[in-house]
Design a protein around this motif. Structure first.
Motif, short mmCIF file in Angstrom:
data_model
loop_
_atom_site.label_atom_id
_atom_site.label_comp_id
_atom_site.label_asym_id
_atom_site.label_seq_id
_atom_site.Cartn_x
_atom_site.Cartn_y
_atom_site.Cartn_z
N ASP A 269 0.84 -1.19 0.00
CA ASP A 269 0.00 0.00 0.00
C ASP A 269 0.88 1.25 0.00
O ASP A 269 2.07 1.21 0.35
CB ASP A 269 -0.90 0.03 1.24
CG ASP A 269 -2.07 -0.93 1.12
OD1 ASP A 269 -2.25 -1.50 0.03
OD2 ASP A 269 -2.78 -1.11 2.12
N THR A 270 0.29 2.39 -0.33
CA THR A 270 1.00 3.67 -0.35
C THR A 270 0.55 4.51 0.84
O THR A 270 -0.64 4.61 1.12
CB THR A 270 0.73 4.43 -1.65
OG1 THR A 270 1.27 3.67 -2.74
CG2 THR A 270 1.38 5.80 -1.63
N ILE A 271 1.55 5.11 1.53
CA ILE A 271 1.28 6.00 2.65
C ILE A 271 1.81 7.38 2.30
O ILE A 271 2.90 7.50 1.72
CB ILE A 271 1.92 5.48 3.96
CG1 ILE A 271 1.58 6.40 5.13
CG2 ILE A 271 3.42 5.33 3.82
CD1 ILE A 271 0.16 6.24 5.62
N HIS A 272 1.05 8.43 2.62
CA HIS A 272 1.46 9.81 2.37
C HIS A 272 1.60 10.52 3.73
O HIS A 272 0.67 10.51 4.54
CB HIS A 272 0.43 10.55 1.52
CG HIS A 272 0.16 9.90 0.20
ND1 HIS A 272 1.03 9.98 -0.87
CD2 HIS A 272 -0.88 9.13 -0.22
CE1 HIS A 272 0.54 9.30 -1.89
NE2 HIS A 272 -0.63 8.77 -1.52
N LEU A 273 2.77 11.12 3.96
CA LEU A 273 3.02 11.87 5.19
C LEU A 273 3.47 13.27 4.84
O LEU A 273 4.30 13.46 3.94
CB LEU A 273 4.11 11.18 6.03
CG LEU A 273 3.82 9.76 6.52
CD1 LEU A 273 5.03 9.20 7.26
CD2 LEU A 273 2.59 9.74 7.42
N SER A 274 2.93 14.27 5.57
CA SER A 274 3.32 15.66 5.33
C SER A 274 3.51 16.36 6.67
O SER A 274 2.84 16.05 7.65
CB SER A 274 2.26 16.39 4.50
OG SER A 274 1.01 16.37 5.18
N ALA A 275 4.44 17.30 6.70
CA ALA A 275 4.75 18.03 7.93
C ALA A 275 4.54 19.52 7.72
O ALA A 275 4.90 20.06 6.67
CB ALA A 275 6.18 17.76 8.37
N GLY A 276 3.97 20.17 8.74
CA GLY A 276 3.86 21.62 8.75
C GLY A 276 4.89 22.20 9.71
O GLY A 276 4.93 21.83 10.88
N VAL A 277 5.75 23.07 9.22
CA VAL A 277 6.83 23.63 10.01
C VAL A 277 6.60 25.13 10.19
O VAL A 277 6.34 25.84 9.22
CB VAL A 277 8.20 23.38 9.33
CG1 VAL A 277 9.32 23.97 10.16
CG2 VAL A 277 8.41 21.90 9.10
N ASP A 278 6.69 25.59 11.44
CA ASP A 278 6.52 27.01 11.78
C ASP A 278 5.09 27.50 11.59
O ASP A 278 4.84 28.70 11.62
CB ASP A 278 7.45 27.91 10.95
CG ASP A 278 8.87 27.90 11.46
OD1 ASP A 278 9.05 27.67 12.66
OD2 ASP A 278 9.79 28.12 10.66
N THR A 279 4.16 26.59 11.32
CA THR A 279 2.77 27.00 11.14
C THR A 279 1.88 26.04 11.92
O THR A 279 2.33 25.06 12.49
CB THR A 279 2.36 26.95 9.64
OG1 THR A 279 2.38 25.58 9.19
CG2 THR A 279 3.30 27.79 8.80
N ALA A 280 0.60 26.33 11.90
CA ALA A 280 -0.34 25.47 12.61
C ALA A 280 -0.45 24.10 11.96
O ALA A 280 -0.94 23.15 12.56
CB ALA A 280 -1.71 26.14 12.66
#
Length: 575
Positions: A269-280
């Motif tokens: 399966d495919t997993i998508h991860l994203s990070a928010g830096v310096d923001t909410a």
């Protein structure tokens, strides 16, 4: 250890805390004293005036030393106004310094030097017509004839940025190296001075102390710290300038999962991860925010020194405060939140403990009650180590203005009549903190511990003072900003940007994805996002509903044969 009966009757008179000392105004009247507080013409609660040109000479009264010393808690002057100091009985004497030579608002010390036979200081003050300010408050004291000693912070590694007024910014656990030196402008006038005969004492602001011209220190806790260097020459003369290097230790950023993560997937399966830096981080699966931190303003020092046993010679050390406003004094005893010690001793009744503030006012914290009553331990001492003292285990004892416990002796007499150990905790001082009202907040606060009876001994490991944060005009804060960030490499990642990845793990188990941020202090911080990966053979990953054709209803008669065909119409698939 049982106390022996005294062979000689010793009568000791407990002294009361010193009363508020004399105050003097800058009005041209000569001053002859070795104590008191020297104010501008407006006194402790007012401003000085416009167009003032005043000169005051201050001389020793011979009670405690020959040469005048002025301890300023800082000066607050309007632009163009200045106070200057001359090494003698008039402004024709050599100029020592002026207020513009010192950092604005910072404490400093001026004293008559050994080349000045009179021991007097002459102070001049000039103000123009463009405005006034609160002025100054300086504690008057007398010292022996001293040649000038100045402390010089030669270098640090890492270096401070900017070099003259900046900070040393490092990560927790990183060692910082310091090199100091003495400056002796009057060396050889009446005695020889050198770094070889001078004591170098470093206070790192976290309670730790070090000695020697070169040293190093490591901070494990985030926050801001002030490193101070004090010199004492072979005659006991101390450096009169303030070295106050600021250190900032980066705090760990705040990592938090803010979005929805499918924590369990199937292999392939495919997993998508994203990070928010310096923001909410709206819509992001991971948010990383910088964390603010502030400077440590509570004074403390750790010494781990044996208390001189039964000699009447005091253990005496000081903590130097410099972050308050110029001339700021203690006005409410409850603003002094606590005075704490970590110590052990095998006979509490042996000692007297007091605290004194920069102008000499003092309070007895624990009084010497005489050799009466049961044996009371402080902490866990080694009770049979008279000839070879061995440090025991110190307990934390504090004196506070609103403690529910009485004084040490009152507690011992009430709750430990048969002897025992004084519990750690908060206790009432023998004399009220009200006796410290009027004390300058900036300057040296000194604790004195005197063992007045022989045989038993103890150690003091650390002590400190805590004032209310509201007293500080500006507690410095800082927030290290991020300079870069990225997801670390992983074999299953097939697409990535600094803040986003797409991955397809091929095997069952746990796939860990690490996100790293780097801050402006040079620190790297990371967090792990773990995903459970089910093997392809797991029942949750096997779906067959769409691969087989459902049988249609068929009507038959009794005993009539029916042919059933359950063949697959397509191969099995896994998700």
């Amino acid at each position: 250890m049982t106390q022996p009966l005294p062979l000689i009757l010793v009568i000791l008179t407990a002294f009361a805390g010193k009363a508020i000392s004399q105050t003097y105004l800058m009005n041209g009247t000569p001053i002859t004293d070795c104590s008191g507080t020297f104010y501008d013409s407006g006194g402790g609660n007012g401003n000085y005036g416009n167009n003032q040109n005043l000169v005051t000479t201050i001389c020793s009264d011979g009670s405690s030393g020959t040469h005048i010393q002025l301890n300023f808690s800082g000066v607050d002057l309007a632009p163009g106004d200045e106070i200057c100091f001359y090494d003698g009985q008039s402004t024709a004497s050599p100029l020592l310094s002026c207020s513009s030579d010192y950092a604005p608002g910072s404490p400093f010390v001026v004293q008559a030097t050994a080349v000045n036979a009179s021991g007097c200081l002459t102070v001049s003050f000039n103000s123009d017509a463009s405005g006034v300010a609160t002025g100054w408050a300086a504690v008057i004291s007398c010292v022996p004839s001293c040649q000038t000693v100045l402390a010089d912070l030669v270098s640090t590694n890492p270096a401070a940025v900017p070099a003259d007024t900046g900070w040393i910014d490092v990560c927790p656990g990183k060692r910082i190296f310091f090199t100091g030196a003495g400056i002796y402008p009057q060396n050889g006038y009446s005695y020889q001075q050198s770094d070889l005969t001078t004591t170098f004492e470093w206070n790192f602001g976290d309670g730790d102390i070090s000695y020697g011209p070169s040293t190093s220190h490591r901070y494990d806790q985030p926050g801001g710290y002030y490193v101070q260097l004090f010199l004492t020459d072979s005659k006991g003369c101390r450096s009169t300038n303030l070295v106050n290097q600021r250190i900032r230790i980066a705090p760990r950023p705040a990592f938090s999962v803010t979005g929805t993560i499918d924590n369990t997937i199937c292999a392939g399966d495919t997993i998508h991860l994203s990070a928010g830096v310096d923001t909410a981080g709206t819509g992001k699966t991971l948010t990383v925010l910088p964390v603010p931190s502030s400077f440590n303003v509570a004074g403390s020092r750790a010494d781990s020194l044996a208390l001189p046993d039964g000699t009447g010679i005091p253990y005496q050390t000081s903590i130097f405060f410099s972050e308050f406003s110029p001339g700021q004094v203690l006005t409410n005893p409850f603003d002094l939140e606590s005075i704490c010690v970590n110590m052990e001793h095998s006979w509490m009744r042996d000692m007297e403990i007091s605290i004194s503030c920069p102008n000499g006012q003092s309070v007895i914290l624990h009084n010497f009650g005489g050799q009466m009553g049961s044996e009371i331990f402080l902490g866990i001492p080694n009770d049979n180590d008279f000839f070879n003292p061995i440090p025991g285990v110190g307990f934390d004892y504090c004196w506070t203005p609103n403690a529910t416990n009485p004084t040490w002796l009152q507690y011992a007499n009430t709750y430990l009549p048969g002897g025992g150990t004084l519990p750690a905790g908060d206790y009432s001082p023998y004399q009220s903190f009200s006796n410290l009202i009027g004390c300058p907040l900036n300057g040296e606060w000194t604790i004195t511990v005197t063992d007045l009876w022989p045989i038993d001994n103890g150690y003091i490991f650390s002590w400190g003072i805590k004032f209310k944060d509201a007293l500080y005009p500006d507690i410095e804060t800082f927030t290290p900003q991020f300079t870069s960030w990225n997801w670390n490499n992983h074999p299953s990642i097939f697409f990535s940007t600094p803040d986003s990845i797409s991955a397809s793990p091929k095997n069952g188990g746990t796939a860990g994805y690490i996100f790293t941020v780097n801050d402006e202090f040079g620190c790297s911080w990371d967090t792990l996002v773990s995903i459970s990966v089910l093997p392809a053979t797991h029942p949750f990953c096997h779906h067959c509903t769409d691969n087989y054709q459902m049988l249609q209803d068929t009507s038959v008669c009794t005993s009539e044969p029916v042919v059933l065909n359950a063949a697959s119409v397509g191969p099995d698939t896994f998700e």
